[in-house]
Design a protein around this motif. Structure first.
Motif, PDB file in Angstrom:
ATOM      1  N   ARG A  97       0.828  -1.210   0.000  1.00 47.09           N
ATOM      2  CA  ARG A  97       0.000   0.000   0.000  1.00 47.09           C
ATOM      3  C   ARG A  97       0.860   1.257   0.000  1.00 47.09           C
ATOM      4  O   ARG A  97       0.563   2.225  -0.701  1.00 47.09           O
ATOM      5  CB  ARG A  97      -0.940   0.018   1.205  1.00 47.09           C
ATOM      6  CG  ARG A  97      -2.169  -0.815   1.014  1.00 47.09           C
ATOM      7  CD  ARG A  97      -3.174  -0.580   2.134  1.00 47.09           C
ATOM      8  NE  ARG A  97      -4.348  -1.381   1.880  1.00 47.09           N
ATOM      9  CZ  ARG A  97      -5.001  -2.088   2.787  1.00 47.09           C
ATOM     10  NH1 ARG A  97      -4.600  -2.064   4.051  1.00 47.09           N
ATOM     11  NH2 ARG A  97      -6.061  -2.789   2.454  1.00 47.09           N
ATOM     12  N   GLN A 156       1.027  -1.425  -7.278  1.00 52.63           N
ATOM     13  CA  GLN A 156      -0.407  -1.225  -7.505  1.00 52.63           C
ATOM     14  C   GLN A 156      -1.036  -2.478  -8.116  1.00 52.63           C
ATOM     15  O   GLN A 156      -2.108  -2.913  -7.698  1.00 52.63           O
ATOM     16  CB  GLN A 156      -0.626  -0.009  -8.419  1.00 52.63           C
ATOM     17  CG  GLN A 156      -0.252   1.295  -7.754  1.00 52.63           C
ATOM     18  CD  GLN A 156      -0.177   2.466  -8.720  1.00 52.63           C
ATOM     19  OE1 GLN A 156      -0.057   2.294  -9.933  1.00 52.63           O
ATOM     20  NE2 GLN A 156      -0.214   3.685  -8.179  1.00 52.63           N
ATOM     21  N   LEU A 175      -1.035  -5.334  -5.479  1.00 47.59           N
ATOM     22  CA  LEU A 175      -2.028  -5.016  -4.460  1.00 47.59           C
ATOM     23  C   LEU A 175      -3.429  -5.264  -4.992  1.00 47.59           C
ATOM     24  O   LEU A 175      -4.272  -5.844  -4.301  1.00 47.59           O
ATOM     25  CB  LEU A 175      -1.859  -3.580  -4.005  1.00 47.59           C
ATOM     26  CG  LEU A 175      -2.709  -3.111  -2.834  1.00 47.59           C
ATOM     27  CD1 LEU A 175      -2.435  -3.957  -1.592  1.00 47.59           C
ATOM     28  CD2 LEU A 175      -2.428  -1.643  -2.542  1.00 47.59           C
TER      29      LEU A 175
END
Length: 191
Positions: A169, A180, A183
Motif C-alpha cells: 500500500r 499497484q 495489491l
C-alpha cells in the motif's frame, strides 16, 4: 508579466524541473574534487556518468566515485556499487557491487540497502529481508514493494499477507505501478 514569470518559476520548482548551468557547476565542483572533497568528487562522478557539462565517460565517473567511496562517502559507495553491478566503466562484478552496497548500506543509505537485499535474496533471504525492511522504513519505494511482495508471496520468508499488503500500500501510494498491480491482485483474491 512579472506575475507570469513568478508562476512559471513556481511551476518549475514544483515539478522538479531545473535549469542547471553545467559549465558553472563544473567550474565550482572540479577544484573542490581535486582538493579531496568527497561530496564534490561524487558530484563530479555524477556529471561524468550522466554527461552533464562534460562528455559522458564511465571510466572518469568511476575514478571520481572511487575517490569519494574510499573516503567513506555513502553516496559514492552506492554509486560505485551501481557501476560494478551494471558493468559501467568496469567489467560487471557482482561481488564488488555487493561490497560497495554493503558499505553504503551500513551507513544507512536506503538505495544501497535495497540493492544489497536484491543481491542477497537468493543466497541469504533472512539478511535480505532485514535490508529491505531498513530501506522500506526510510520510505525507499522499491524496497517497500520488494518487501511487500516477498511477504505476500512467501518468497524466501514465511507468508505474512497483512504485513505484505501494508508495505505494498505504501509503495502503491507512491505510484509504484508493480505494487499497484500486485495489491490489486491481492485484493481481488481476498487477501
Amino acid at each position: 508579466m512579472r506575475c507570469l514569470a513568478v508562476i512559471t518559476l513556481a511551476l518549475l520548482v514544483l515539478t522538479g524541473c531545473q535549469t542547471t548551468d553545467y559549465a558553472a557547476e563544473l567550474k565550482r565542483v572540479r577544484p573542490l574534487a581535486e582538493q579531496g572533497n568527497s561530496v564534490a568528487q561524487n558530484n563530479l562522478g555524477v556529471m561524468y556518468a550522466e554527461g552533464e557539462g562534460v562528455p559522458r565517460d564511465d571510466k572518469e565517473a568511476l575514478k571520481w566515485y572511487r575517490l569519494a567511496a574510499d573516503q567513506g562517502l555513502a553516496e559514492g559507495q552506492y554509486n560505485l556499487g551501481v557501476m560494478y553491478a551494471n558493468g559501467n566503466g568496469v567489467p560487471q562484478d557482482s561481488r564488488e557491487a555487493v561490497k560497495w552496497y554493503r558499505k553504503a548500506a551500513e551507513q544507512g543509505h536506503a538505495g544501497a540497502q535495497n540493492n544489497l537485499a536484491e543481491r542477497l535474496v537468493e543466497t541469504n533471504s533472512a539478511e535480505a529481508m532485514e535490508w529491505y525492511e531498513k530501506a522500506a522504513e526510510q520510505n525507499c519505494v522499491p524496497a517497500q514493494y520488494n518487501l511487500g511482495r516477498h511477504l505476500l508471496e512467501g518468497d524466501g520468508v514465511p507468508v505474512d499477507s497483512k504485513a505484505g499488503v501494508q508495505w505494498l500500500r505504501l509503495a502503491a501510494a507512491a505510484n509504484h505501478t508493480e505494487a499497484q498491480f500486485l495489491l490489486g491482485r491481492a485484493c481481488g483474491e481476498g487477501v
